[in-house]
Design a protein around this motif. Structure first.
Motif, PDB file in Angstrom:
ATOM      1  N   ASP A 115      41.871  52.183  37.200  1.00  9.91           N
ATOM      2  CA  ASP A 115      40.897  51.490  38.044  1.00  9.91           C
ATOM      3  C   ASP A 115      40.354  50.218  37.398  1.00  9.91           C
ATOM      4  O   ASP A 115      39.752  49.389  38.075  1.00  9.91           O
ATOM      5  CB  ASP A 115      39.709  52.400  38.363  1.00  9.91           C
ATOM      6  CG  ASP A 115      40.034  53.475  39.388  1.00  9.91           C
ATOM      7  OD1 ASP A 115      41.100  53.399  40.026  1.00  9.91           O
ATOM      8  OD2 ASP A 115      39.210  54.397  39.542  1.00  9.91           O
ATOM      9  N   ALA A 116      40.558  50.077  36.105  1.00 10.00           N
ATOM     10  CA  ALA A 116      39.997  48.927  35.386  1.00 10.00           C
ATOM     11  C   ALA A 116      40.704  47.638  35.791  1.00 10.00           C
ATOM     12  O   ALA A 116      41.916  47.630  36.033  1.00 10.00           O
ATOM     13  CB  ALA A 116      40.137  49.144  33.875  1.00 10.00           C
ATOM     14  N   PRO A 117      39.955  46.553  35.864  1.00  7.95           N
ATOM     15  CA  PRO A 117      40.596  45.270  36.166  1.00  7.95           C
ATOM     16  C   PRO A 117      41.488  44.850  34.995  1.00  7.95           C
ATOM     17  O   PRO A 117      41.300  45.303  33.865  1.00  7.95           O
ATOM     18  CB  PRO A 117      39.422  44.303  36.337  1.00  7.95           C
ATOM     19  CG  PRO A 117      38.296  44.939  35.600  1.00  7.95           C
ATOM     20  CD  PRO A 117      38.530  46.424  35.653  1.00  7.95           C
ATOM     21  N   ALA A 118      42.431  43.998  35.286  1.00  7.18           N
ATOM     22  CA  ALA A 118      43.311  43.485  34.231  1.00  7.18           C
ATOM     23  C   ALA A 118      42.469  42.741  33.198  1.00  7.18           C
ATOM     24  O   ALA A 118      41.510  42.052  33.559  1.00  7.18           O
ATOM     25  CB  ALA A 118      44.355  42.556  34.823  1.00  7.18           C
ATOM     26  N   PRO A 119      42.812  42.882  31.924  1.00  7.30           N
ATOM     27  CA  PRO A 119      42.029  42.187  30.898  1.00  7.30           C
ATOM     28  C   PRO A 119      42.168  40.675  31.035  1.00  7.30           C
ATOM     29  O   PRO A 119      43.211  40.162  31.415  1.00  7.30           O
ATOM     30  CB  PRO A 119      42.614  42.691  29.575  1.00  7.30           C
ATOM     31  CG  PRO A 119      43.927  43.272  29.900  1.00  7.30           C
ATOM     32  CD  PRO A 119      43.902  43.651  31.345  1.00  7.30           C
ATOM     33  N   LYS A 120      41.082  39.994  30.744  1.00  3.13           N
ATOM     34  CA  LYS A 120      41.102  38.536  30.782  1.00  3.13           C
ATOM     35  C   LYS A 120      41.874  38.029  29.576  1.00  3.13           C
ATOM     36  O   LYS A 120      41.763  38.592  28.477  1.00  3.13           O
ATOM     37  CB  LYS A 120      39.678  37.985  30.754  1.00  3.13           C
ATOM     38  CG  LYS A 120      38.866  38.346  31.964  1.00  3.13           C
ATOM     39  CD  LYS A 120      37.461  37.804  31.847  1.00  3.13           C
ATOM     40  CE  LYS A 120      36.637  38.240  33.051  1.00  3.13           C
ATOM     41  NZ  LYS A 120      35.248  37.796  32.923  1.00  3.13           N
ATOM     42  N   PRO A 121      42.657  36.977  29.760  1.00  2.00           N
ATOM     43  CA  PRO A 121      43.379  36.434  28.606  1.00  2.00           C
ATOM     44  C   PRO A 121      42.393  35.907  27.569  1.00  2.00           C
ATOM     45  O   PRO A 121      41.373  35.306  27.919  1.00  2.00           O
ATOM     46  CB  PRO A 121      44.235  35.319  29.179  1.00  2.00           C
ATOM     47  CG  PRO A 121      43.802  35.123  30.586  1.00  2.00           C
ATOM     48  CD  PRO A 121      42.908  36.252  30.971  1.00  2.00           C
ATOM     49  N   LYS A 122      42.692  36.149  26.321  1.00  2.00           N
ATOM     50  CA  LYS A 122      41.813  35.686  25.248  1.00  2.00           C
ATOM     51  C   LYS A 122      42.069  34.212  24.979  1.00  2.00           C
ATOM     52  O   LYS A 122      43.201  33.739  25.027  1.00  2.00           O
ATOM     53  CB  LYS A 122      42.053  36.492  23.978  1.00  2.00           C
ATOM     54  CG  LYS A 122      41.623  37.932  24.104  1.00  2.00           C
ATOM     55  CD  LYS A 122      41.778  38.661  22.795  1.00  2.00           C
ATOM     56  CE  LYS A 122      41.314  40.095  22.961  1.00  2.00           C
ATOM     57  NZ  LYS A 122      41.427  40.833  21.712  1.00  2.00           N
ATOM     58  N   LYS A 123      40.979  33.512  24.685  1.00  2.00           N
ATOM     59  CA  LYS A 123      41.107  32.094  24.341  1.00  2.00           C
ATOM     60  C   LYS A 123      41.656  31.993  22.922  1.00  2.00           C
ATOM     61  O   LYS A 123      41.257  32.764  22.042  1.00  2.00           O
ATOM     62  CB  LYS A 123      39.734  31.423  24.403  1.00  2.00           C
ATOM     63  CG  LYS A 123      39.145  31.360  25.789  1.00  2.00           C
ATOM     64  CD  LYS A 123      37.795  30.669  25.753  1.00  2.00           C
ATOM     65  CE  LYS A 123      37.163  30.667  27.128  1.00  2.00           C
ATOM     66  NZ  LYS A 123      35.827  30.045  27.093  1.00  2.00           N
ATOM     67  N   PRO A 124      42.541  31.035  22.700  1.00  2.00           N
ATOM     68  CA  PRO A 124      43.037  30.876  21.329  1.00  2.00           C
ATOM     69  C   PRO A 124      41.896  30.377  20.433  1.00  2.00           C
ATOM     70  O   PRO A 124      41.045  29.599  20.867  1.00  2.00           O
ATOM     71  CB  PRO A 124      44.146  29.836  21.459  1.00  2.00           C
ATOM     72  CG  PRO A 124      43.931  29.168  22.772  1.00  2.00           C
ATOM     73  CD  PRO A 124      43.137  30.104  23.625  1.00  2.00           C
TER      74      PRO A 124
END
Length: 111
Positions: free
Chosen positions: A96-105
């Motif tokens: 049910d969790a949303p997809a993780p946000k991409p991490k900023k470099p």
């Protein structure tokens, strides 16, 4: 009061055949399944995130706040007595969790 390491060991032993990990946070713990936060352990009690799928699996489970001022979570004490049921609930939370946000470099530090 904070969670004892023995409580975390018990939970990890109960769910030992699953990719469950933890991180210590403010004297308590967050439980991760495949890198997704699915539950918290506060005051030696398992609190499962109350997502729609988890609530469908554990409809009669008691609920309560994990810490003062928090929303109500599913109290997973009884679910731990049935590891298959507990892991089904944790997997439901992860699905049910949303997809993780991409991490900023990370930017390089100035010299």
């Amino acid at each position: 009061m904070s969670t004892s390491p023995a409580s975390i060991e018990h939970i990890l032993d109960t769910l030992s055949d699953q990719p469950v990990t933890f991180k210590k946070m403010f004297g308590e713990y967050a439980l991760y399944l495949n890198g997704i936060v699915v539950a918290f352990v506060c005051d030696d009690t398992l609190f499962i995130k109350p997502t729609p799928s988890a609530l469908a699996i554990l409809p009669e489970a008691p609920r309560g706040p994990a810490y003062p001022g928090s929303k109500d979570y599913i109290i997973g004490a009884e679910a731990l007595d049935d590891p298959d049921l507990c892991i089904r609930a944790l997997r439901a939370v992860a699905s049910d969790a949303p997809a993780p946000k991409p991490k900023k470099p990370k930017s390089p530090k100035p010299l």
